[in-house]
Design a protein around this motif. Structure first.
Motif, PDB file in Angstrom:
ATOM      1  N   THR A  20      13.391 -10.086   2.566  1.00  0.00           N
ATOM      2  CA  THR A  20      13.279  -8.636   2.835  1.00  0.00           C
ATOM      3  C   THR A  20      14.650  -7.990   3.102  1.00  0.00           C
ATOM      4  N   MET A  21      15.628  -8.804   3.460  1.00  0.00           N
ATOM      5  CA  MET A  21      16.978  -8.255   3.644  1.00  0.00           C
ATOM      6  C   MET A  21      17.779  -8.329   2.337  1.00  0.00           C
ATOM      7  N   HIS A  22      17.110  -8.737   1.284  1.00  0.00           N
ATOM      8  CA  HIS A  22      17.708  -8.811  -0.058  1.00  0.00           C
ATOM      9  C   HIS A  22      18.960  -9.675  -0.105  1.00  0.00           C
ATOM     10  N   ILE A  23      18.895 -10.787   0.594  1.00  0.00           N
ATOM     11  CA  ILE A  23      20.028 -11.719   0.597  1.00  0.00           C
ATOM     12  C   ILE A  23      20.082 -12.402  -0.776  1.00  0.00           C
ATOM     13  N   THR A  24      21.250 -12.337  -1.407  1.00  0.00           N
ATOM     14  CA  THR A  24      21.353 -12.939  -2.742  1.00  0.00           C
ATOM     15  C   THR A  24      21.828 -14.385  -2.689  1.00  0.00           C
ATOM     16  N   HIS A  25      22.597 -14.721  -1.628  1.00  0.00           N
ATOM     17  CA  HIS A  25      23.119 -16.086  -1.516  1.00  0.00           C
ATOM     18  C   HIS A  25      23.037 -16.566  -0.079  1.00  0.00           C
ATOM     19  N   VAL A  26      22.442 -17.740   0.095  1.00  0.00           N
ATOM     20  CA  VAL A  26      22.331 -18.335   1.422  1.00  0.00           C
ATOM     21  C   VAL A  26      23.442 -19.380   1.541  1.00  0.00           C
ATOM     22  N   VAL A  27      24.423 -19.072   2.380  1.00  0.00           N
ATOM     23  CA  VAL A  27      25.547 -19.996   2.572  1.00  0.00           C
ATOM     24  C   VAL A  27      25.439 -20.524   3.995  1.00  0.00           C
ATOM     25  N   ARG A  28      25.234 -21.821   4.150  1.00  0.00           N
ATOM     26  CA  ARG A  28      25.046 -22.373   5.499  1.00  0.00           C
ATOM     27  C   ARG A  28      25.453 -23.833   5.532  1.00  0.00           C
ATOM     28  N   GLY A  29      25.368 -24.408   6.713  1.00  0.00           N
ATOM     29  CA  GLY A  29      25.785 -25.795   6.890  1.00  0.00           C
ATOM     30  C   GLY A  29      24.855 -26.777   6.187  1.00  0.00           C
ATOM     31  N   ASP A  30      25.433 -27.895   5.833  1.00  0.00           N
ATOM     32  CA  ASP A  30      24.733 -29.003   5.189  1.00  0.00           C
ATOM     33  C   ASP A  30      23.481 -29.463   5.935  1.00  0.00           C
ATOM     34  N   ASP A  31      23.490 -29.261   7.246  1.00  0.00           N
ATOM     35  CA  ASP A  31      22.359 -29.740   8.052  1.00  0.00           C
ATOM     36  C   ASP A  31      21.061 -29.016   7.705  1.00  0.00           C
ATOM     37  N   HIS A  32      21.160 -27.929   6.930  1.00  0.00           N
ATOM     38  CA  HIS A  32      19.936 -27.193   6.569  1.00  0.00           C
ATOM     39  C   HIS A  32      19.417 -27.549   5.190  1.00  0.00           C
ATOM     40  N   ILE A  33      20.035 -28.555   4.579  1.00  0.00           N
ATOM     41  CA  ILE A  33      19.636 -28.883   3.220  1.00  0.00           C
ATOM     42  C   ILE A  33      18.176 -29.353   3.162  1.00  0.00           C
TER      43      ILE A  33
ATOM     44  N   HIS B 128      25.440 -25.045   0.330  1.00  0.00           N
ATOM     45  CA  HIS B 128      25.483 -25.776   1.603  1.00  0.00           C
ATOM     46  C   HIS B 128      26.883 -26.329   1.840  1.00  0.00           C
ATOM     47  N   LEU B 129      27.464 -25.891   2.938  1.00  0.00           N
ATOM     48  CA  LEU B 129      28.845 -26.264   3.256  1.00  0.00           C
ATOM     49  C   LEU B 129      28.908 -27.686   3.791  1.00  0.00           C
TER      50      LEU B 129
ATOM     51  N   VAL C 221      41.521 -18.855  11.732  1.00  0.00           N
ATOM     52  CA  VAL C 221      40.828 -18.508  10.482  1.00  0.00           C
ATOM     53  C   VAL C 221      41.437 -19.293   9.318  1.00  0.00           C
ATOM     54  N   ASN C 222      42.755 -19.358   9.266  1.00  0.00           N
ATOM     55  CA  ASN C 222      43.414 -20.116   8.202  1.00  0.00           C
ATOM     56  C   ASN C 222      43.006 -21.586   8.283  1.00  0.00           C
ATOM     57  N   TYR C 223      42.917 -22.090   9.503  1.00  0.00           N
ATOM     58  CA  TYR C 223      42.531 -23.486   9.662  1.00  0.00           C
ATOM     59  C   TYR C 223      41.082 -23.710   9.212  1.00  0.00           C
ATOM     60  N   LEU C 224      40.187 -22.790   9.611  1.00  0.00           N
ATOM     61  CA  LEU C 224      38.771 -22.910   9.225  1.00  0.00           C
ATOM     62  C   LEU C 224      38.617 -22.871   7.698  1.00  0.00           C
ATOM     63  N   LEU C 225      39.465 -22.061   7.097  1.00  0.00           N
ATOM     64  CA  LEU C 225      39.440 -21.909   5.648  1.00  0.00           C
ATOM     65  C   LEU C 225      39.657 -23.247   4.935  1.00  0.00           C
ATOM     66  N   LEU C 226      40.546 -24.041   5.509  1.00  0.00           N
ATOM     67  CA  LEU C 226      40.875 -25.320   4.869  1.00  0.00           C
ATOM     68  C   LEU C 226      39.817 -26.394   5.140  1.00  0.00           C
ATOM     69  N   LEU C 227      38.845 -26.070   5.975  1.00  0.00           N
ATOM     70  CA  LEU C 227      37.761 -27.025   6.230  1.00  0.00           C
ATOM     71  C   LEU C 227      36.742 -26.915   5.090  1.00  0.00           C
ATOM     72  N   GLY C 228      37.127 -27.375   3.943  1.00  0.00           N
ATOM     73  CA  GLY C 228      36.202 -27.345   2.817  1.00  0.00           C
ATOM     74  C   GLY C 228      36.718 -26.595   1.598  1.00  0.00           C
ATOM     75  N   TRP C 229      37.824 -25.884   1.762  1.00  0.00           N
ATOM     76  CA  TRP C 229      38.333 -25.139   0.602  1.00  0.00           C
ATOM     77  C   TRP C 229      39.856 -25.154   0.613  1.00  0.00           C
ATOM     78  N   SER C 230      40.456 -25.065  -0.563  1.00  0.00           N
ATOM     79  CA  SER C 230      41.907 -24.877  -0.615  1.00  0.00           C
ATOM     80  C   SER C 230      42.207 -24.106  -1.886  1.00  0.00           C
TER      81      SER C 230
ATOM     82  N   ASN D  87      34.505 -27.947  -1.328  1.00  0.00           N
ATOM     83  CA  ASN D  87      34.318 -29.400  -1.446  1.00  0.00           C
ATOM     84  C   ASN D  87      32.903 -29.837  -1.118  1.00  0.00           C
ATOM     85  N   LYS D  88      32.478 -30.905  -1.791  1.00  0.00           N
ATOM     86  CA  LYS D  88      31.172 -31.490  -1.480  1.00  0.00           C
ATOM     87  C   LYS D  88      31.300 -32.447  -0.304  1.00  0.00           C
TER      88      LYS D  88
END
Ligand code: GLU
Length: 435
Positions: free
Chosen positions: A155-168, A190-191, A225-234, A257-258
């Motif tokens: 209902t909030m018209h979310i197009t992409h669900v981006v969340r932690g792996d624990d919700h897989i 899933h991050l 923020v820069n540090y968080l960014l590198l937790l999975g992406w570069s 990253n997977k």
């Protein structure tokens, strides 16, 4: 338009993992000029707290993740019930009465294979034959997480669900609900999990500290923020310092990253130092003021701002966290400085009365008391005494600062000023000499 959401539960503080999820959602929204929706998942009245909510909102704002819309699940119970009842009327869910006569609404799961298209992990197949019927509305009237999440995302018209792996593992259950409710299924990403450097899951001891605690310790939001960014992406070229605006232009959720990311606090410290070096001393000084007032280093109404700025400038390249300044620069603010015992034994156990006295005399005669002239005076002195500079540099430093490390000695003397330098050196001049 692309719409993403961050959906924290106010049952605890915002931690590193939540901060990273919020960042990737926010970034994804910014990168595609979409909307970043904040949804407070406060269906559990017993565990949700106002303090946690405030802490989460403040931390998100401090990190700079401004939301475009905010919703509270606790205000949407009618919407969940309506959708659950629709499923009951269609025969897709049923009502179960408890012994006390309370009614829960249960979803009928039909056996099937479910494929999840994950933007990061690719296709994942689930065998829903093992999924049992799902509670939608509990007998106390509250919705379950999976149900509220699906009704809201749709209902909030979310197009992409981006969340932690624990919700897989929740995803196939949610997909069944999308289908039953006749909603479009959003994209999922899933991050990867964040592990402690020592191995294993994050715990408080292993750095899973609240964002607000990093803030209190003196980390800069830009660095975190820069540090968080590198937790999975570069950005792909081994670069580590990435400006957030540049990250927005380069970020691609598919490039996340997977494999699990590792939280390396030493690296965070390094990153913070990099950002401190680049940040204007005035800005840092203003950030430090409340702490300096609290420590009684300066008085709230009456202090020399320019002096503090100069001191911050003097230290900032070496600081790991901004608050290090409080301990490292204490001798500039306090008269009764604590002298490190080891340093005292090592550098001040021999009598240096004569040397200190001579130095004081020379400093007193200085007409232009600036860093260059102070240094000149010192060089003259060691030449005159025919000793090596270091035979005197360390003792003077310990006498003036109480520490063995710090900024350049001549800068220290300059910013302490003639009077205080003299007074502190005099403490180490023996009585007979002083007379
Ligand atoms: N409230 C859930 C959490 O904090 C949100 C999960 C989701 O994003 O779907 O983990």
């Amino acid at each position: 338009m692309m719409r993403v959401r961050f959906a924290p539960s106010p049952t605890g503080n915002l931690h590193i993992g939540g901060g990273r999820t919020a960042l990737f959602n926010w970034l994804y929204a910014k990168a595609s000029r979409g909307a970043f929706v904040l949804r407070i998942e406060d269906t559990d009245a017993a565990r949700s707290r106002k303090e946690y909510l405030d802490e989460i909102l403040q931390s998100l704002a401090w990190l700079g993740f401004n939301w475009d819309e905010i919703y509270y699940q606790s205000q949407r119970f009618d919407i969940y019930r309506e959708h659950a009842q629709k499923l009951v009327s269609e025969g897709l869910a049923y009502i179960e009465k408890s012994e006390e006569g309370k009614e829960a609404i249960i979803f009928r799961v039909s056996p099937q294979k479910i494929k999840v298209r994950d933007l990061i992990r690719g296709d994942i197949e689930f065998d829903a034959t093992t999924i049992k019927d799902q509670v939608l509305i509990k007998s106390d009237g509250t919705p379950t997480y999976n149900f509220a999440c699906v009704v809201d995302d749709a209902t909030m018209h979310i197009t992409h669900v981006v969340r932690g792996d624990d919700h897989i593992s929740n995803t196939p259950k949610q997909i069944l609900l999308y289908k039953a409710l006749g909603f479009n299924i959003p994209g999922f990403a899933h991050l990867p999990l964040i592990l402690a450097k020592e191995g294993g899951r994050l715990s408080k001891r292993k750095g899973a500290t609240a964002i607000s605690e990093y803030r209190a310790m003196g980390y800069l939001p830009e660095a975190l923020v820069n540090y968080l960014l590198l937790l999975g992406w570069s950005p792909g070229d081994n670069r580590e310092i990435i400006d957030i605006c540049e990250a927005i232009s380069l970020f691609d959720i598919k490039a996340v990253n997977k494999t699990a990311a590792v939280l390396d606090l030493d690296k965070l410290d390094w990153m913070n130092n990099q950002y401190l070096k680049r940040t204007d001393a005035e800005k840092l000084a203003d950030q430090l003021m409340p702490l300096l007032v609290e420590k009684k280093y300066i008085a709230q109404e009456n202090y020399d701002r320019q002096y503090v700025v100069s001191l911050v400038q003097l230290f900032k390249d070496r600081l790991c966290v901004l608050n290090d300044f409080v301990d490292w620069a204490d001798f500039f603010f306090l008269d009764n400085i604590a002298v490190d015992e080891e340093a005292r034994g090592k550098f001040l156990s021999t009598d240096l009365s004569k040397e200190f006295r001579l130095f004081i005399e020379k400093l007193e005669k200085l007409e232009i008391f600036d860093i260059i002239h102070i240094e000149e005076t010192f060089r003259e002195l060691v030449q005159q005494l025919n000793i090596q500079s270091r035979a005197l540099i360390h003792p003077i430093r310990v006498a003036l600062t109480g520490k063995t490390v710090g900024p350049g000695l001549f800068e220290v003397i300059y910013y302490l000023g003639k009077e205080r330098t003299k007074k502190r050196l005099m403490r180490w001049v023996t009585k007979e000499e002083a007379e």
